[in-house]
Design an enzyme around this catalytic site. Sequence first.
Site, short mmCIF file in Angstrom:
data_model
loop_
_atom_site.label_atom_id
_atom_site.label_comp_id
_atom_site.label_asym_id
_atom_site.label_seq_id
_atom_site.Cartn_x
_atom_site.Cartn_y
_atom_site.Cartn_z
N GLU A 187 -11.57 2.54 2.94
CA GLU A 187 -10.21 2.55 3.48
C GLU A 187 -9.22 1.91 2.52
O GLU A 187 -8.10 2.40 2.33
CB GLU A 187 -10.17 1.85 4.84
CG GLU A 187 -10.99 2.53 5.92
CD GLU A 187 -10.58 3.98 6.15
OE1 GLU A 187 -9.41 4.31 5.92
OE2 GLU A 187 -11.44 4.77 6.57
N HIS B 161 -8.04 4.24 -0.23
CA HIS B 161 -6.93 5.14 0.08
C HIS B 161 -5.59 4.51 -0.29
O HIS B 161 -4.70 5.17 -0.84
CB HIS B 161 -6.91 5.47 1.57
CG HIS B 161 -7.90 6.52 1.98
ND1 HIS B 161 -7.96 7.76 1.39
CD2 HIS B 161 -8.88 6.52 2.93
CE1 HIS B 161 -8.92 8.49 1.94
NE2 HIS B 161 -9.50 7.75 2.88
#
Length: 278
Positions: free
Chosen positions: A136, A139
């Site tokens: 995550e 990203h």
Amino acid sequence: MKKVIIMMFALAFAFTACEKVPLTGRKQLILVPNNDMLTMSFTQYKQFLDTSKVVSSSGDAAMVSRVGDRIRGAVEKYMNENGYAKRLEGFKWEYHLVQSNQVNAWCMPGGKIVVYSGILPYTQNEAGLATVLGHEVSHAIAEHGNERMSEGLVANGLLQAGQAATGIATSARSAQTQAIFQQAFGVVGPLAYQYGVGLPHSRKQESEADHLGLIFMAMAGYDPAEAITFWQRMAKASGGKAPAEFMSDHPSDQRRIADLQKLLPDAQKYYNGSRRNS
């Protein structure tokens, strides 16, 4: 015809607003000024926390903070050593565990992380959680949100051919642009755009986040082989009910695991280096 015009706009902007993703080197279209992305991110993150059940005092919450700190340290080390320190300007890292049955986690620009409690039975341990957080955070590091939002601005006609990228600062505060920001981190527009451009591009971004995340978790001292174990658990839990890959914004479990296995030898070098330096 509209799709052709959109692609022409994107190509025109690419000459003046093209950056490269760390590690993979893929060229990407980045149009929204970093300050605007961070402002929107911090506002949206606060609003989310204010309306969610944040778990602040538990062993699981402490684990999220502990793993988050180690991933943060690895990210900062990698970015500083590889000439990408500028991408971390303005970051204000936060990690929060939120009570929810959703099997998910996310990271907004600026290091604003949320882990839903529903994913913890699948992560099972710190290495599993490091797999999720590394992915995550990647990203945000790769500016995938800005890239999706830039494409959304062009697709929705908020940018005209020849418009300077610096002119987005004002439009980034409009209601429509706020909605596109939401889409950049969730559902993307019309089906024609979604299946023709948005989803395939998102799958590429997902694979990049897997690659970067594997390196970050290894540098943080977590065995990258645990990432494969985690995704195998996720594949088993899905029971083969995942949508066909061409209709999904994530690679299939089988493809994801195969790709990670190919990347594992390189990630192990970072893991061995982190153990020698610890």
